[in-house]
Design an enzyme around this catalytic site. Structure first.
Site, PDB file in Angstrom:
ATOM      1  N   ASN A   1       0.875  -1.171   0.000  1.00 55.52           N
ATOM      2  CA  ASN A   1       0.000   0.000   0.000  1.00 55.52           C
ATOM      3  C   ASN A   1       0.911   1.219   0.000  1.00 55.52           C
ATOM      4  OD1 ASN A   1      -1.773   2.069   0.477  1.00 55.52           O
ATOM      5  ND2 ASN A   1      -2.363   1.408   2.537  1.00 55.52           N
TER       6      ASN A   1
ATOM      7  N   GLU B   1      -6.702   4.768   7.970  1.00 58.95           N
ATOM      8  CA  GLU B   1      -6.448   6.189   7.700  1.00 58.95           C
ATOM      9  C   GLU B   1      -7.670   6.847   7.068  1.00 58.95           C
ATOM     10  OE1 GLU B   1      -2.815   5.516   5.546  1.00 58.95           O
ATOM     11  OE2 GLU B   1      -1.842   4.941   7.423  1.00 58.95           O
TER      12      GLU B   1
ATOM     13  N   GLY C   1       5.079   1.210   4.643  1.00 59.73           N
ATOM     14  CA  GLY C   1       6.413   1.799   4.459  1.00 59.73           C
ATOM     15  C   GLY C   1       7.402   0.913   3.709  1.00 59.73           C
TER      16      GLY C   1
END
Ligand code: 13P
Length: 250
Positions: free
Chosen positions: A9, A96, A234
């Site tokens: 992602n 998020e 990340g």
């Protein structure tokens, strides 16, 4: 036997030239991979990424869609739009989006239905906050989220849905759930799906772990009985790290 799925992602990162370079670099690595490798890229990278990933083992996904097909929703992107350029996967209900864009369980459910209507495989995210975990409510929170997200879906649609368990306190923090904790949370999701859709569906549905997955912890996490791979933030932005996660069992 469930297959392993490794999904990146990219969130709001990567310009098109970097996206193309990344995919070109990843292509030979996944050539013979038995694992399903998906990159969920920003809207502006989708078209370039789909072209770069043609005839490779890399699948391309989006990170969001709207719950309606067309209409006066300035700035939004719909399932038919994604489908028209060949997008095969979409992340729905990432924490998020739930947190910053106020996506409710109801919206998540509508988006899942819209993805299925257009034959785009949803990767639906659930996960508890640190407070909820400390209060002993993690299982209650995630099983509620999953029940509401899947409400009204057919067995076939649930089987085509990928679930990602992403404890919010582990996202981007460097704190990973222990492999045992992640596995037991995922087991409870699987049990809930079993209660709602039957043991056969629960046994087959793919459930990923997400939250600070790195090359150093991927093997331990992905070797657990109920964890079918990862949704990687990340570490999916760095080719070498993502490669090492994909090759976790080599
Ligand atoms: P990190 O891997 O950066 O913790 O992000 C996880 C995530 O949110 C994937 O969707």
């Amino acid at each position: 036997m469930r297959k392993k799925v490794i999904a990146g992602n990219w969130k709001m990162n990567m310009l098109p030239d970097a996206a193309i370079r990344f995919i070109d670099g990843l292509t030979p690595v996944v050539k013979d991979s038995q694992n399903e490798v998906i990159l969920c890229v920003p809207y502006t990278d989708l078209f370039y990424s789909l072209l770069a990933a043609q005839n490779t083992n890399i699948k391309i996904g989006a990170q969001n869609l709207h719950w309606e097909e067309f209409g006066a929703y300035t700035g939004e992107v719909s399932a038919p739009m994604l489908k028209s350029i060949g997008v095969q996967y979409v992340i729905i209900g990432h924490s998020e989006r739930r947190q910053y864009f106020k996506e409710s369980d109801d919206i998540v459910n509508k988006k899942l239905k819209m993805a299925h209507l257009h034959d785009i495989k949803p990767i639906v995210c659930v996960g508890e906050t640190l407070n909820e975990r400390e209060e002993g409510k993690a299982v209650e929170v995630i099983t509620n989220q999953i029940e509401k997200a899947l409400e009204g879906l057919s067995k076939e649609q649930v089987l085509k849905t990928i679930v990602a368990y992403e404890p919010i306190w582990a996202i981007g923090t460097g704190k990973t759930a222990t492999a045992d904790d992640a596995n037991s949370a995922i087991k409870s999701i699987r049990e809930k799906i079993g209660m709602l859709y039957g043991a056969d569906v629960a046994e087959e549905v793919i459930i990923l772990y997400g939250g600070s997955v790195k090359p150093t912890n991927a093997k331990e996490l992905f070797s657990m009985s109920d964890i079918d791979g990862g949704l990687i933030g990340g570490a999916s932005l760095k080719l070498e790290e993502f490669e090492n996660i994909i090759n976790y069992n080599k």
